[in-house]
Design an enzyme around this catalytic site. Structure first.
Site, PDB file in Angstrom:
ATOM      1  N   ASP A 185      32.400  35.649 -74.371  1.00  0.00           N
ATOM      2  CA  ASP A 185      31.943  35.624 -75.755  1.00  0.00           C
ATOM      3  C   ASP A 185      30.859  34.570 -75.828  1.00  0.00           C
ATOM      4  OD1 ASP A 185      32.452  36.791 -78.414  1.00  0.00           O
ATOM      5  OD2 ASP A 185      32.646  34.692 -78.978  1.00  0.00           O
ATOM      6  N   HIS A 205      23.581  30.710 -69.674  1.00  0.00           N
ATOM      7  CA  HIS A 205      24.968  30.332 -69.976  1.00  0.00           C
ATOM      8  C   HIS A 205      25.958  31.324 -69.348  1.00  0.00           C
ATOM      9  CE1 HIS A 205      22.970  32.923 -72.745  1.00  0.00           C
ATOM     10  NE2 HIS A 205      24.053  33.245 -73.411  1.00  0.00           N
TER      11      HIS A 205
HETATM   12  P1  IMP Z   1      27.888  38.456 -76.895  1.00  0.00           P
HETATM   13  O1  IMP Z   1      29.164  37.698 -77.171  1.00  0.00           O
HETATM   14  O2  IMP Z   1      27.425  38.299 -75.479  1.00  0.00           O
HETATM   15  O3  IMP Z   1      27.947  39.880 -77.358  1.00  0.00           O
HETATM   16  O4  IMP Z   1      26.735  37.749 -77.752  1.00  0.00           O
HETATM   17  C1  IMP Z   1      26.780  37.629 -79.163  1.00  0.00           C
HETATM   18  C2  IMP Z   1      25.398  37.377 -79.718  1.00  0.00           C
HETATM   19  O5  IMP Z   1      24.906  36.108 -79.284  1.00  0.00           O
HETATM   20  C3  IMP Z   1      24.341  38.375 -79.270  1.00  0.00           C
HETATM   21  O6  IMP Z   1      24.331  39.513 -80.093  1.00  0.00           O
HETATM   22  C4  IMP Z   1      23.052  37.560 -79.414  1.00  0.00           C
HETATM   23  O7  IMP Z   1      22.623  37.535 -80.754  1.00  0.00           O
HETATM   24  C5  IMP Z   1      23.512  36.162 -79.027  1.00  0.00           C
HETATM   25  N1  IMP Z   1      23.303  35.942 -77.570  1.00  0.00           N
HETATM   26  C6  IMP Z   1      24.269  35.836 -76.616  1.00  0.00           C
HETATM   27  N2  IMP Z   1      23.728  35.675 -75.395  1.00  0.00           N
HETATM   28  C7  IMP Z   1      22.391  35.664 -75.577  1.00  0.00           C
HETATM   29  C8  IMP Z   1      21.291  35.555 -74.662  1.00  0.00           C
HETATM   30  O8  IMP Z   1      21.421  35.439 -73.438  1.00  0.00           O
HETATM   31  N3  IMP Z   1      20.075  35.591 -75.236  1.00  0.00           N
HETATM   32  C9  IMP Z   1      19.858  35.734 -76.575  1.00  0.00           C
HETATM   33  N4  IMP Z   1      20.841  35.873 -77.450  1.00  0.00           N
HETATM   34  C10 IMP Z   1      22.116  35.833 -76.964  1.00  0.00           C
END
Ligand code: IMP
Length: 191
Positions: free
Chosen positions: A68, A175
């Protein structure tokens, strides 16, 4: 060794398998069963990653891994944080909102966080790790690679935004890759 990745995002599974392959490790990440549909009700990245990993375990009863992630901005007290995906309706509007909220703000320090939780076939947390990528928010968008907030995130120690890095370069500093490498290191010592 096959591990269910608690995500319905095929691109994410591919990205993770690419990192695994580049390290020459004997792991394959696969999508969860089709009825995987967790409710992300946690108040932290760590809680949400556990909820997803456990939901996938309930369906697959094998090794599962969930992540997450999101963007945390110091001057906004860590926002958008766990609300990163829902901060506005579209990716462009989400960027617009962040830039507006930072208008006139001097401290633009920020970081991306990725919490990963690994659950074993018995349904218990085997290992967890939070990967971080430090940087700051610039005043305009730059670059077309990546997704989400990448075009406004200047990577610490680099002159480029995350969206100006190639996929390989992003995979070295992101990350997600920091967290994944710790998980893989753990798994490597286990098998
Ligand atoms: P998830 O938990 O990986 O689905 O990320 C949730 C949200 O965080 C995504 O929809 C993006 O808006 C933001 N996010 C997470 N990782 C990235 C990244 O590597 N680049 C840019 N935005 C990110």
């Amino acid at each position: 060794m096959r591990i269910v990745l608690a995500s319905s995002n095929k691109h994410k599974v591919q990205e993770i398998n690419d990192i695994v392959a580049s390290l020459g490790l004997p792991f394959e990440f696969i999508l969860p069963p089709a009825d995987f549909d967790p409710e992300e009700t946690g108040t932290t990245f760590e809680e949400n990653s556990y909820i997803k990993a456990y939901e996938a375990w309930k369906l697959a009863k094998t090794w599962t891994l969930a992540d997450d992630s999101g963007l945390c901005i110091d001057a906004l007290n860590g926002k958008p944080g766990i609300y990163s995906a829902r901060y506005a309706e579209t990716p462009a509007l989400r960027i617009e909102r962040v830039l507006k909220e930072l208008e006139g703000v001097e401290n633009r320090d920020a970081h991306f966080t990725c919490a990963m939780t690994l659950i074993n076939p018995e349904g218990n947390i085997e290992y967890k790790y939070q990967g971080i990528c430090e940087g700051c928010i610039i005043k305009e968008t730059r670059g077309t690679n990546g997704f989400g907030y990448d075009p406004i995130f200047l990577v610490k120690g680099d002159t480029r935004t995350m969206a100006e890095l190639s996929e390989d370069e992003k995979n070295r500093v992101s990350h997600r890759s920091v967290a994944l490498r710790h998980i893989l290191e753990y798994l490597k010592n286990l098998v």
